[in-house]
Design a protein around this motif. Sequence first.
Motif, PDB file in Angstrom:
ATOM      1  N   SER A 199      -2.546   6.663  -1.588  1.00 17.53           N
ATOM      2  CA  SER A 199      -2.547   5.587  -0.597  1.00 17.53           C
ATOM      3  C   SER A 199      -2.428   4.246  -1.315  1.00 17.53           C
ATOM      4  O   SER A 199      -2.563   4.172  -2.539  1.00 17.53           O
ATOM      5  N   TYR A 200      -2.185   3.218  -0.534  1.00 18.03           N
ATOM      6  CA  TYR A 200      -2.019   1.881  -1.096  1.00 18.03           C
ATOM      7  C   TYR A 200      -2.568   0.835  -0.141  1.00 18.03           C
ATOM      8  O   TYR A 200      -2.780   1.097   1.046  1.00 18.03           O
ATOM      9  N   GLU A 201      -2.755  -0.364  -0.695  1.00 13.12           N
ATOM     10  CA  GLU A 201      -3.204  -1.504   0.112  1.00 13.12           C
ATOM     11  C   GLU A 201      -2.533  -2.754  -0.438  1.00 13.12           C
ATOM     12  O   GLU A 201      -2.516  -2.974  -1.647  1.00 13.12           O
ATOM     13  N   ILE A 202      -1.968  -3.542   0.460  1.00 15.06           N
ATOM     14  CA  ILE A 202      -1.378  -4.822   0.089  1.00 15.06           C
ATOM     15  C   ILE A 202      -2.271  -5.916   0.644  1.00 15.06           C
ATOM     16  O   ILE A 202      -2.598  -5.912   1.827  1.00 15.06           O
ATOM     17  N   ASN A 203      -2.672  -6.828  -0.227  1.00 16.68           N
ATOM     18  CA  ASN A 203      -3.495  -7.960   0.173  1.00 16.68           C
ATOM     19  C   ASN A 203      -2.899  -9.202  -0.478  1.00 16.68           C
ATOM     20  O   ASN A 203      -3.094  -9.422  -1.676  1.00 16.68           O
ATOM     21  N   GLY A 204      -2.156  -9.989   0.301  1.00 13.21           N
ATOM     22  CA  GLY A 204      -1.494 -11.164  -0.250  1.00 13.21           C
ATOM     23  C   GLY A 204      -0.460 -10.752  -1.268  1.00 13.21           C
ATOM     24  O   GLY A 204       0.448  -9.985  -0.971  1.00 13.21           O
ATOM     25  N   LYS A 205      -0.613 -11.224  -2.504  1.00 11.33           N
ATOM     26  CA  LYS A 205       0.333 -10.902  -3.577  1.00 11.33           C
ATOM     27  C   LYS A 205      -0.123  -9.717  -4.420  1.00 11.33           C
ATOM     28  O   LYS A 205       0.449  -9.448  -5.473  1.00 11.33           O
ATOM     29  N   ASN A 206      -1.149  -9.011  -3.980  1.00 11.91           N
ATOM     30  CA  ASN A 206      -1.690  -7.891  -4.755  1.00 11.91           C
ATOM     31  C   ASN A 206      -1.431  -6.562  -4.055  1.00 11.91           C
ATOM     32  O   ASN A 206      -1.545  -6.447  -2.839  1.00 11.91           O
ATOM     33  N   LEU A 207      -1.107  -5.571  -4.875  1.00 13.46           N
ATOM     34  CA  LEU A 207      -0.917  -4.204  -4.418  1.00 13.46           C
ATOM     35  C   LEU A 207      -1.867  -3.327  -5.216  1.00 13.46           C
ATOM     36  O   LEU A 207      -1.974  -3.464  -6.440  1.00 13.46           O
ATOM     37  N   ARG A 208      -2.582  -2.448  -4.506  1.00 15.67           N
ATOM     38  CA  ARG A 208      -3.483  -1.504  -5.183  1.00 15.67           C
ATOM     39  C   ARG A 208      -3.129  -0.097  -4.755  1.00 15.67           C
ATOM     40  O   ARG A 208      -2.820   0.146  -3.594  1.00 15.67           O
ATOM     41  N   PHE A 209      -3.168   0.821  -5.724  1.00 12.26           N
ATOM     42  CA  PHE A 209      -2.963   2.243  -5.472  1.00 12.26           C
ATOM     43  C   PHE A 209      -4.307   2.952  -5.564  1.00 12.26           C
ATOM     44  O   PHE A 209      -5.144   2.607  -6.404  1.00 12.26           O
ATOM     45  N   PHE A 210      -4.468   3.993  -4.732  1.00 12.85           N
ATOM     46  CA  PHE A 210      -5.696   4.785  -4.709  1.00 12.85           C
ATOM     47  C   PHE A 210      -5.345   6.266  -4.832  1.00 12.85           C
ATOM     48  O   PHE A 210      -4.291   6.702  -4.367  1.00 12.85           O
ATOM     49  N   ASP A 211      -6.259   7.043  -5.416  1.00 11.66           N
ATOM     50  CA  ASP A 211      -6.055   8.482  -5.546  1.00 11.66           C
ATOM     51  C   ASP A 211      -6.616   9.201  -4.315  1.00 11.66           C
ATOM     52  O   ASP A 211      -7.025   8.560  -3.335  1.00 11.66           O
ATOM     53  N   GLN A 212      -6.689  10.530  -4.371  1.00 15.08           N
ATOM     54  CA  GLN A 212      -7.145  11.328  -3.224  1.00 15.08           C
ATOM     55  C   GLN A 212      -8.601  11.077  -2.861  1.00 15.08           C
ATOM     56  O   GLN A 212      -9.019  11.328  -1.737  1.00 15.08           O
ATOM     57  N   ASN A 213      -9.393  10.565  -3.802  1.00 15.06           N
ATOM     58  CA  ASN A 213     -10.801  10.251  -3.537  1.00 15.06           C
ATOM     59  C   ASN A 213     -11.004   8.781  -3.156  1.00 15.06           C
ATOM     60  O   ASN A 213     -12.129   8.298  -3.151  1.00 15.06           O
ATOM     61  N   ASN A 214      -9.907   8.090  -2.893  1.00 14.24           N
ATOM     62  CA  ASN A 214      -9.904   6.680  -2.531  1.00 14.24           C
ATOM     63  C   ASN A 214     -10.404   5.782  -3.676  1.00 14.24           C
ATOM     64  O   ASN A 214     -10.932   4.706  -3.449  1.00 14.24           O
ATOM     65  N   LYS A 215     -10.255   6.267  -4.907  1.00 15.74           N
ATOM     66  CA  LYS A 215     -10.613   5.492  -6.093  1.00 15.74           C
ATOM     67  C   LYS A 215      -9.391   4.693  -6.529  1.00 15.74           C
ATOM     68  O   LYS A 215      -8.281   5.234  -6.586  1.00 15.74           O
ATOM     69  N   GLU A 216      -9.592   3.402  -6.823  1.00 13.64           N
ATOM     70  CA  GLU A 216      -8.476   2.565  -7.265  1.00 13.64           C
ATOM     71  C   GLU A 216      -7.981   3.051  -8.629  1.00 13.64           C
ATOM     72  O   GLU A 216      -8.752   3.200  -9.559  1.00 13.64           O
ATOM     73  N   ILE A 217      -6.660   3.293  -8.702  1.00  8.89           N
ATOM     74  CA  ILE A 217      -6.076   3.757  -9.953  1.00  8.89           C
ATOM     75  C   ILE A 217      -5.029   2.798 -10.517  1.00  8.89           C
ATOM     76  O   ILE A 217      -4.586   2.975 -11.652  1.00  8.89           O
ATOM     77  N   ALA A 218      -4.649   1.774  -9.733  1.00 11.55           N
ATOM     78  CA  ALA A 218      -3.661   0.808 -10.244  1.00 11.55           C
ATOM     79  C   ALA A 218      -3.722  -0.482  -9.442  1.00 11.55           C
ATOM     80  O   ALA A 218      -4.057  -0.476  -8.253  1.00 11.55           O
ATOM     81  N   LYS A 219      -3.389  -1.572 -10.133  1.00 11.63           N
ATOM     82  CA  LYS A 219      -3.307  -2.872  -9.498  1.00 11.63           C
ATOM     83  C   LYS A 219      -2.048  -3.575  -9.987  1.00 11.63           C
ATOM     84  O   LYS A 219      -1.746  -3.561 -11.171  1.00 11.63           O
ATOM     85  N   PHE A 220      -1.310  -4.157  -9.035  1.00 12.88           N
ATOM     86  CA  PHE A 220      -0.041  -4.824  -9.325  1.00 12.88           C
ATOM     87  C   PHE A 220      -0.055  -6.223  -8.702  1.00 12.88           C
ATOM     88  O   PHE A 220      -0.837  -6.495  -7.795  1.00 12.88           O
ATOM     89  N   ILE A 221       0.860  -7.062  -9.169  1.00  6.32           N
ATOM     90  CA  ILE A 221       1.060  -8.373  -8.565  1.00  6.32           C
ATOM     91  C   ILE A 221       2.521  -8.501  -8.173  1.00  6.32           C
ATOM     92  O   ILE A 221       3.409  -8.003  -8.883  1.00  6.32           O
ATOM     93  N   LYS A 222       2.782  -9.140  -7.046  1.00  5.32           N
ATOM     94  CA  LYS A 222       4.134  -9.288  -6.530  1.00  5.32           C
ATOM     95  C   LYS A 222       4.960 -10.140  -7.467  1.00  5.32           C
ATOM     96  O   LYS A 222       4.525 -11.157  -7.949  1.00  5.32           O
ATOM     97  N   GLU A 223       6.176  -9.676  -7.729  1.00 10.84           N
ATOM     98  CA  GLU A 223       7.120 -10.442  -8.568  1.00 10.84           C
ATOM     99  C   GLU A 223       8.009 -11.291  -7.708  1.00 10.84           C
ATOM    100  O   GLU A 223       8.296 -10.984  -6.593  1.00 10.84           O
TER     101      GLU A 223
END
Length: 142
Positions: free
Chosen positions: A118-142
């Motif tokens: 799953s993922y979540e976009i908040n402003g210029k940030n994107l976060r990825f989550f695994d099957q346990n809803n644990k954050e596994i990645a964070k990105f910034i919009k280019e």
Amino acid sequence: MIKKSFLSILFIAVISTLFLTSCSTKQNGLENMKTLKNTKWKALVLNNVDVKNDRKVANINFEEDGRVFGNLGCNNFFSSFKEDNGKLTLAQAGSTMMMCPDMTTEHNFSSVLSNVKSYEINGKNLRFFDQNNKEIAKFIKE
């Protein structure tokens, strides 16, 4: 004289309206963006490890037609994706196979791509989550 004053006031009102509308549209566009399609993101954190974007920048790009591609920190990758209401499915990714001096980012990014659910976009940030809803990645919009 009255006609000139009226035209000046009208001109200021039109310019003010255009300025305020363009500012609010841009801000609302970022806040309301919930789709990954046609977006580009630079990796900041992968599996709790800060990304060192030196010579190559680890990134991910989502296309309108469901293609996804980018750079793992060393090699380029490509795949396809499906998104549905915050859920994200990535097909098994293919990549080039160069060897680089430090493959840490490469391995972390590959792991993230394999485990994202799953993922979540908040402003210029994107976060990825695994099957346990644990954050596994964070990105910034280019």
